[in-house]
Design a protein around this motif. Sequence first.
Motif, mmCIF file in Angstrom:
data_model
loop_
_atom_site.group_PDB
_atom_site.id
_atom_site.type_symbol
_atom_site.label_atom_id
_atom_site.label_comp_id
_atom_site.label_asym_id
_atom_site.label_seq_id
_atom_site.Cartn_x
_atom_site.Cartn_y
_atom_site.Cartn_z
ATOM 1 N N ARG A 1 0.823 -1.204 0.000
ATOM 2 C CA ARG A 1 0.000 0.000 0.000
ATOM 3 C C ARG A 1 0.861 1.260 0.000
ATOM 4 O O ARG A 1 1.899 1.327 0.672
ATOM 5 C CB ARG A 1 -0.907 -0.005 1.233
ATOM 6 C CG ARG A 1 -1.921 1.122 1.328
ATOM 7 C CD ARG A 1 -3.025 0.970 0.342
ATOM 8 N NE ARG A 1 -4.075 1.978 0.575
ATOM 9 C CZ ARG A 1 -4.951 2.346 -0.341
ATOM 10 N NH1 ARG A 1 -4.950 1.777 -1.522
ATOM 11 N NH2 ARG A 1 -5.870 3.261 -0.083
ATOM 12 N N THR B 1 1.496 4.811 1.330
ATOM 13 C CA THR B 1 1.092 5.504 2.557
ATOM 14 C C THR B 1 1.668 6.903 2.688
ATOM 15 O O THR B 1 1.252 7.644 3.572
ATOM 16 C CB THR B 1 1.511 4.691 3.796
ATOM 17 O OG1 THR B 1 2.937 4.556 3.815
ATOM 18 C CG2 THR B 1 0.858 3.316 3.794
ATOM 19 N N PRO C 1 -5.917 7.562 0.370
ATOM 20 C CA PRO C 1 -5.129 8.000 1.522
ATOM 21 C C PRO C 1 -4.849 9.490 1.440
ATOM 22 O O PRO C 1 -5.005 10.104 0.384
ATOM 23 C CB PRO C 1 -3.832 7.195 1.379
ATOM 24 C CG PRO C 1 -3.679 7.039 -0.113
ATOM 25 C CD PRO C 1 -5.089 6.909 -0.657
ATOM 26 N N TYR D 1 -3.904 9.282 11.201
ATOM 27 C CA TYR D 1 -5.126 9.801 10.578
ATOM 28 C C TYR D 1 -5.275 11.279 10.908
ATOM 29 O O TYR D 1 -5.174 11.682 12.071
ATOM 30 C CB TYR D 1 -6.348 9.030 11.090
ATOM 31 C CG TYR D 1 -7.677 9.606 10.638
ATOM 32 C CD1 TYR D 1 -8.161 9.344 9.361
ATOM 33 C CD2 TYR D 1 -8.431 10.416 11.487
ATOM 34 C CE1 TYR D 1 -9.374 9.871 8.945
ATOM 35 C CE2 TYR D 1 -9.638 10.954 11.078
ATOM 36 C CZ TYR D 1 -10.110 10.677 9.803
ATOM 37 O OH TYR D 1 -11.298 11.215 9.373
#
Length: 802
Positions: free
Chosen positions: A60, A62, A401, A491
């Motif tokens: 992934r 990020t 993201p 986050y």
Amino acid sequence: MSPTSTRPPATASPTGDPPATTPGIPTATSLPGCAQLPEPLTLQANQRLPDPFTFFNGTRVTNMTDWTCRRSEISQLFQRLELGVIPAAPESVTASISGPILSVTISRGGRSVTIHPTISYPPSGSAPYSALIVFGGTTLPRPAGVAFITLNNDEIAQHNDTSSRGVGLFYELYGADHPASAMMAWTWGVSRLIDALQNLPSANIDSDRLAITGCGVNGRGALVAGAFEERLSLTIPMESGTGGAGCWRIAQKLFSTGHVTITASDLARENVWFSKTFNDYASRVDELPFDHHLLAALVAPRGLLILDNSQFSWLGPASVFGCMKTGRKVYEALGYADSMGVSQIAHTDYCQFPPDQYVEYQAFMNKFLAGKRTENTTVLKTDKPNDAGFVEAEWVDWTVPNLVAGSSPPTAPNEPPPTPTGANCVAPAELTDPSNARLPNPFTFAKRSDNSGSPIDLAVNSTEEWYCRREQIGQLFQKYEFGTLEARPQYVSGEIFGKTLTVNIGHKNRNISFQATLQYPDTDDPGPFPYIIALGGSTLPHLADMALITFDPEDLAQANGTDSRGKGKFYELYGEDHSASALMVWAWGVSRIIDAIGTAPVNLERKGVGVTGCSDHGRGALVAGAFDQRIELTLVIESGVGGAGCWRIADDLKKSGIGALTAADIVKDTVLFSSTFTEFANRTSELPVDHHLLAAMVAPRGLLVLENSAFSWLGVSSVYGCMKTARKVYESLGVKERMGVSQVGHTDHCQFQGQQYPELNAFVNKFLRYRSQEQTNYFKTDVPNDAGYVESKWVDWVLPNL
């Protein structure tokens, strides 16, 4: 005279000069440091639009570093499976101009070809002009001051039918069997044109302000050029349909459900726009590890405006709108959603520009070629009902993201954040020279011992070494004065309701939120606006076309009294024993606001960011500017000792009877600094840093220190001398005008002084309004004799030229 460019520094391909696995046949390779694609590729069918944020190996994406590698991987995949490989820059490019005709000669391996682009100059404006490169001709209206350059892409690579493969000037140079498709050869031609413009001042074209366009097949070619030539600021494909702005998978689905839509099979059978390899996949596009939303993603974060026509079903309106709406998600992840626009309007004249799309066209040209950064380029529209029939849930099964600011993985609470490689970039665990009564040398690395235990002096001799030294200084400040700066949390999101911006943060199953107030300027300008983040409020005068965000930093970290340590929302997230001082937490809060702006539906620019504060909050603003390099301008107001003032000079003032605050005074009453710093407050000469180095960390970005000489406790001489010393770093980098100091006496602490408005306005103009010619060479005090600062007493090092 014809200037010659030998091995131009920029090429159309981000892969550089690829090695050949078979003699004479180039291959696409990855960027250094990025994972290699396997050979051969094992492809799996995927009926949905492939995830931009997952590598071919399933890892992934990020952060921004990951995206850079993923972008390179997407580029390689397009070259290997659809478009063919684009070669690196040739051995030489020479150029001359006669009237409106350019002659660009490209040489390689003893062969040469010449292309002849035509320049149509604007009737008004001043040279050098921005320019729109046109494949084949255009009906786009000419904005004021923009030149049009027509490039005959047909002569570079013919595309009459399938018999045209390997025919054209490109193939005369590289061979008829070169794997580049016609559209990739056209892209190569655009790159050579830009090489020529960069080395031919007499053409009167500004090579930093270039756009490209084309319609129909040429619109497809324009999109490919924009994806692979990063010197293009703006790409405008018109009515390119499937194979351009339209996705293969969606077009195939439309065709299978009875819509008259061009598919990959149609295009592969018809012409040579795509590579021979693509012919093998044209009837099984589900096996491709990409689709054209990823071609648009290769343009990001540069400008991209899709002008489409919903009148003709064969263009695949649902395919185009859905594909580009999906491609825009990459722009959103990068924090530049408004740099990509889609406008789909029906009109009956194919490739004739409709007046209904003029507003968005003009806005994009203004922003990306004319430099009018406040233009509103937020456009994502179709005149077809229900998103032209595109149902996102059928095509997108992945999430977006937030990659803004190149977030790095969270670190443990009391460990330094990741640092660049190289031993000198890392601060030594133990200092070999623990005491220095003078201001530490910015241009010497912190001393470490050799194998025999003797101290080593390493000088900074280049810009690269300075940025390594800067990293070391940042670590030293964290270790000795401010505590650890936490990396971006797992986050961060922003929500806006009225004037209230709520910043939501999550980390390791803990969540906090804090609020800021957003005030837009009172103006008819549609935005987006640059903005200033003010810690604790602001008394700055109204700045036209500038938004203001205020927040209470003590919501995150209390600082009123020594019993406040570890209290505030930051410590709820990371633990009350976290080493970060209040000032470091406040700087962290500024960074989280910038992160949140990248996710919230606000009318703000993503680049034009300033920070300010007064007194304690001015100290916090300086720390934020030092540690967050997204901040273009740091405005530090009446911060005194512990902000723009140096500890050592303040101690000396106190000894001579001048009532300046010292480190020992400050740590008795507040938790602005770390508990470690308390141990050094009475022996600041043992610190390997002082606050001239904190200001130096802001370089080469903008820094304006507005100080008040009326209050001795601010340490008037300490501030002026400290900042005069810091400016030496700006001087060594050749940008001394980017740092200013204005010290003027007035009786109202933290009330903006009107005498300092010219310097404030000049710095805002230069760094937030991007008026690069603004005069910002301000360095003054109204106290005689440099406010009592004697440089020879504090500086025993020389200034290198970096």
